[in-house]
Design a protein around this motif. Sequence first.
Motif, PDB file in Angstrom:
ATOM      1  N   MET A 104      -7.346   7.318  -0.711  1.00 40.37           N
ATOM      2  CA  MET A 104      -7.639   6.025  -0.081  1.00 40.37           C
ATOM      3  C   MET A 104      -6.357   5.383   0.461  1.00 40.37           C
ATOM      4  SD  MET A 104      -9.372   2.645  -1.799  1.00 40.37           S
ATOM      5  CE  MET A 104      -7.946   2.415  -2.877  1.00 40.37           C
ATOM      6  N   CYS A 105      -5.282   5.427  -0.338  1.00 33.37           N
ATOM      7  CA  CYS A 105      -4.009   4.843   0.083  1.00 33.37           C
ATOM      8  C   CYS A 105      -3.424   5.589   1.276  1.00 33.37           C
ATOM      9  CB  CYS A 105      -3.017   4.842  -1.063  1.00 33.37           C
ATOM     10  SG  CYS A 105      -3.408   3.684  -2.387  1.00 33.37           S
TER      11      CYS A 105
ATOM     12  N   ASN B  48      -3.778   9.502  -9.369  1.00 33.76           N
ATOM     13  CA  ASN B  48      -5.232   9.366  -9.245  1.00 33.76           C
ATOM     14  C   ASN B  48      -5.621   9.887  -7.868  1.00 33.76           C
ATOM     15  OD1 ASN B  48      -7.784   7.908  -8.331  1.00 33.76           O
ATOM     16  ND2 ASN B  48      -7.744   7.402 -10.509  1.00 33.76           N
TER      17      ASN B  48
ATOM     18  N   GLN C  83       0.484   7.743 -13.421  1.00 33.23           N
ATOM     19  CA  GLN C  83      -0.608   6.973 -12.819  1.00 33.23           C
ATOM     20  C   GLN C  83      -1.256   7.714 -11.655  1.00 33.23           C
ATOM     21  OE1 GLN C  83      -0.028   2.608 -12.529  1.00 33.23           O
ATOM     22  NE2 GLN C  83       2.074   3.007 -13.185  1.00 33.23           N
TER      23      GLN C  83
ATOM     24  N   HIS D 103      -8.412  10.033  -6.145  1.00 32.88           N
ATOM     25  CA  HIS D 103      -9.237   9.180  -5.290  1.00 32.88           C
ATOM     26  C   HIS D 103      -8.408   8.025  -4.714  1.00 32.88           C
ATOM     27  CE1 HIS D 103     -12.712   6.999  -3.781  1.00 32.88           C
ATOM     28  NE2 HIS D 103     -12.281   5.925  -4.411  1.00 32.88           N
ATOM     29  N   THR D 104      -7.627   7.376  -5.569  1.00 34.29           N
ATOM     30  CA  THR D 104      -6.785   6.271  -5.109  1.00 34.29           C
ATOM     31  C   THR D 104      -5.762   6.768  -4.102  1.00 34.29           C
ATOM     32  OG1 THR D 104      -7.038   5.164  -7.237  1.00 34.29           O
ATOM     33  CG2 THR D 104      -5.210   4.443  -5.845  1.00 34.29           C
ATOM     34  N   TRP D 105      -5.192   7.941  -4.368  1.00 34.76           N
ATOM     35  CA  TRP D 105      -4.190   8.516  -3.469  1.00 34.76           C
ATOM     36  C   TRP D 105      -4.769   8.757  -2.081  1.00 34.76           C
ATOM     37  CZ3 TRP D 105      -2.386  14.087  -2.707  1.00 34.76           C
ATOM     38  CH2 TRP D 105      -1.139  14.116  -2.084  1.00 34.76           C
TER      39      TRP D 105
ATOM     40  N   GLN E  18      -5.134   4.453   4.400  1.00 34.12           N
ATOM     41  CA  GLN E  18      -4.700   3.116   4.800  1.00 34.12           C
ATOM     42  C   GLN E  18      -3.282   3.139   5.362  1.00 34.12           C
ATOM     43  OE1 GLN E  18      -5.395   0.111   1.811  1.00 34.12           O
ATOM     44  NE2 GLN E  18      -7.353   1.001   1.224  1.00 34.12           N
TER      45      GLN E  18
ATOM     46  N   SER F 255       0.297   6.749  -7.005  1.00 33.79           N
ATOM     47  CA  SER F 255      -0.918   7.507  -7.301  1.00 33.79           C
ATOM     48  C   SER F 255      -0.808   8.964  -6.860  1.00 33.79           C
ATOM     49  CB  SER F 255      -2.137   6.848  -6.633  1.00 33.79           C
ATOM     50  OG  SER F 255      -1.957   6.732  -5.228  1.00 33.79           O
TER      51      SER F 255
ATOM     52  N   ILE G 106       0.825  -1.204   0.000  1.00 33.08           N
ATOM     53  CA  ILE G 106       0.000   0.000   0.000  1.00 33.08           C
ATOM     54  C   ILE G 106       0.864   1.261   0.000  1.00 33.08           C
ATOM     55  CG2 ILE G 106      -0.213   0.121   2.516  1.00 33.08           C
ATOM     56  CD1 ILE G 106      -2.964   0.885  -0.102  1.00 33.08           C
TER      57      ILE G 106
ATOM     58  N   PHE H 176       1.646   1.869  -3.605  1.00 32.98           N
ATOM     59  CA  PHE H 176       0.482   2.357  -4.353  1.00 32.98           C
ATOM     60  C   PHE H 176       0.193   3.823  -4.031  1.00 32.98           C
ATOM     61  CE2 PHE H 176      -0.569  -2.263  -4.618  1.00 32.98           C
ATOM     62  CZ  PHE H 176      -0.562  -2.348  -6.000  1.00 32.98           C
TER      63      PHE H 176
END
Length: 353
Positions: free
Chosen positions: A226-227, A220, A218, A222-224, A230, A100, A93, A96
Amino acid sequence: MERVQDPEVRDWNFPRGVASVALMVGYAAEHGVPVTRMLNGTGLTERQLRDPDAQIDAYTELAVIRNLVRALADRPALGIEIGRRYRITTFGIFGFACVSSPTLGEAIDFALRYLDLSFTFCLPVAQFREDEFIAVVHDESVPADVRQFLVERDVTAMHQVMSDLLGTRLPLTRAEFRFPAPGYVDRITEVTVVPPRFGMPDNLFAIEPVLLEQPLPQANEHTWAMCLAQCRELVHRRRARTGIAAEVRERLVPRGGEDGFAAPPGIDVVASDLNMSTRTLRRHLDAAGTGYRALLDEVRRTLAEEMLTATPLSVSDVAIRLGYAEASTFIFAFKRWTGNTPAAYRRERAARS
């Protein structure tokens, strides 16, 4: 104007996952070294290496590294070969979140804040200059018997991951190392491209600062987000140490008093509360790989970020609740922790929400 950003962690002795050990064990197996030899003296089993949630201490990974270096002592550029195998996916994670991120600069900022989700032993310090971005990679506290291996491994891994983030080889403007020139300079040059210099005061690599603003392919939002959430939860669990450090942390959380929020107790008061001398407390904290000031900074930073993000409190009110007599002192400390003022931090977080 130069800005320096230190990593959040003070040394390499932080808990970590098993992915790095699994990578090195896999490499060794390809070169005829059995798994049992690589795991000798660690207490690890082959099955644990396949558990993505398994957590080990840094000394366990260090034991595997020593087994690797002894078993393959005749292989030149071993650290370079191993370092090139660390990719974004190796870091879970944490990786990721980096990939992102909006820009390379923001990925670096994130990586330094959550460096204890990586596998490094050499700690990078970022120097942001107008004409150059420099990563000084500190190895002073790394055990001497594996120091050069780990400098080569960690610097190569950092370069590899940053190249993965950009989607192309990261072009360096400088590469310098403290150790003498080895017999495989050509292998190091394959990574750095620019001719490396040896016997220098610091281990470092440098790039053009314009690369820091380059959008990542890459990225993003929203993904950033969320990561990041986490990673924040994962690092919180890892940093919530047991034993003496956890007891000190609990006593450093600001509590309301008759006149509002009381300042955190000094180390003498904490030691007395724990029924030990200040000297004994310092010794126990040192053995746990931390210190009173580091724990106080940890508590204050966590609470500051929470209050600046989740409440409408003014910067002065946040400072008071954290036990600072002056808002200016809190602002200076917050900038040292994050590289931003509290107001700038709040604006950035509001813009991303």
